[in-house]
Design a protein around this motif. Sequence first.
Motif, short mmCIF file in Angstrom:
data_model
loop_
_atom_site.label_atom_id
_atom_site.label_comp_id
_atom_site.label_asym_id
_atom_site.label_seq_id
_atom_site.Cartn_x
_atom_site.Cartn_y
_atom_site.Cartn_z
N THR A 20 0.83 -1.20 0.00
CA THR A 20 0.00 0.00 0.00
C THR A 20 0.87 1.26 0.00
O THR A 20 0.56 2.23 -0.69
CB THR A 20 -0.95 0.00 1.21
OG1 THR A 20 -1.78 -1.15 1.13
CG2 THR A 20 -1.81 1.25 1.25
N ALA A 21 1.95 1.22 0.74
CA ALA A 21 2.87 2.37 0.76
C ALA A 21 3.46 2.63 -0.61
O ALA A 21 3.57 3.78 -1.06
CB ALA A 21 3.97 2.14 1.79
N VAL A 22 3.83 1.56 -1.31
CA VAL A 22 4.38 1.71 -2.66
C VAL A 22 3.31 2.28 -3.60
O VAL A 22 3.59 3.17 -4.40
CB VAL A 22 4.91 0.36 -3.19
CG1 VAL A 22 5.24 0.44 -4.67
CG2 VAL A 22 6.14 -0.08 -2.41
N GLU A 23 2.09 1.78 -3.48
CA GLU A 23 1.00 2.24 -4.35
C GLU A 23 0.62 3.69 -4.10
O GLU A 23 0.36 4.44 -5.04
CB GLU A 23 -0.24 1.36 -4.16
CG GLU A 23 -0.06 -0.05 -4.66
CD GLU A 23 -1.21 -0.96 -4.27
OE1 GLU A 23 -2.18 -0.48 -3.65
OE2 GLU A 23 -1.13 -2.16 -4.58
N THR A 24 0.58 4.10 -2.84
CA THR A 24 0.11 5.45 -2.50
C THR A 24 1.24 6.47 -2.35
O THR A 24 1.00 7.67 -2.38
CB THR A 24 -0.69 5.45 -1.19
OG1 THR A 24 0.17 5.03 -0.11
CG2 THR A 24 -1.91 4.54 -1.29
N GLY A 25 2.46 5.96 -2.14
CA GLY A 25 3.58 6.87 -1.92
C GLY A 25 3.68 7.36 -0.49
O GLY A 25 4.46 8.26 -0.19
N LYS A 26 2.86 6.78 0.41
CA LYS A 26 2.86 7.19 1.82
C LYS A 26 2.83 5.97 2.73
O LYS A 26 2.22 4.97 2.40
CB LYS A 26 1.63 8.04 2.13
CG LYS A 26 1.57 9.34 1.38
CD LYS A 26 0.31 10.10 1.73
CE LYS A 26 0.22 11.38 0.94
NZ LYS A 26 -1.02 12.11 1.25
N TRP A 27 3.46 6.11 3.90
CA TRP A 27 3.36 5.10 4.93
C TRP A 27 1.99 5.19 5.57
O TRP A 27 1.31 6.21 5.43
CB TRP A 27 4.46 5.26 5.97
CG TRP A 27 5.84 4.99 5.42
CD1 TRP A 27 6.83 5.88 5.25
CD2 TRP A 27 6.36 3.73 4.98
NE1 TRP A 27 7.94 5.27 4.71
CE2 TRP A 27 7.67 3.95 4.54
CE3 TRP A 27 5.83 2.44 4.90
CZ2 TRP A 27 8.47 2.94 4.03
CZ3 TRP A 27 6.64 1.42 4.39
CH2 TRP A 27 7.94 1.67 3.97
N PRO A 28 1.55 4.16 6.30
CA PRO A 28 0.23 4.20 6.92
C PRO A 28 -0.02 5.43 7.80
O PRO A 28 -1.15 5.89 7.93
CB PRO A 28 0.16 2.91 7.75
CG PRO A 28 1.06 1.98 7.00
CD PRO A 28 2.18 2.84 6.49
N ASP A 29 1.06 6.01 8.38
CA ASP A 29 0.87 7.20 9.23
C ASP A 29 0.80 8.50 8.42
O ASP A 29 0.68 9.58 8.98
CB ASP A 29 1.97 7.29 10.28
CG ASP A 29 3.36 7.59 9.69
OD1 ASP A 29 3.49 7.69 8.46
OD2 ASP A 29 4.31 7.71 10.48
#
Length: 99
Positions: A20-29
């Motif tokens: 998900t981080a790779v897809e969105t460019g952001k860590w969960p936080d």
Amino acid sequence: MDVSQLLKAMTPEVFERISTAVETGKWPDGTVLTANQRDSAMQAVMLYQSRHNSNAQHMTVAAGGEIKFKSKAELKRDFSTQGTLGESPEIARFEHDDI
């Protein structure tokens, strides 16, 4: 950390978070990935998929390390069988004024 240690440490939950981080460019936080983090995370995702992905999606790394590209016919077949209890999948349709 070597490859086998990385794979042993990566649970399906960790894989999903990294993916998900790779897809969105952001860590969960909400913190934005640096270019180095994105590259490393993408390599980890591909490595995990190459070892565990027995049902490859369109354009993913399948088990064994091969990149899987599904044809249009394969995708149509996959989507047509995703309905519940034998029903065909529904698509939400809206009129222009409904949105």
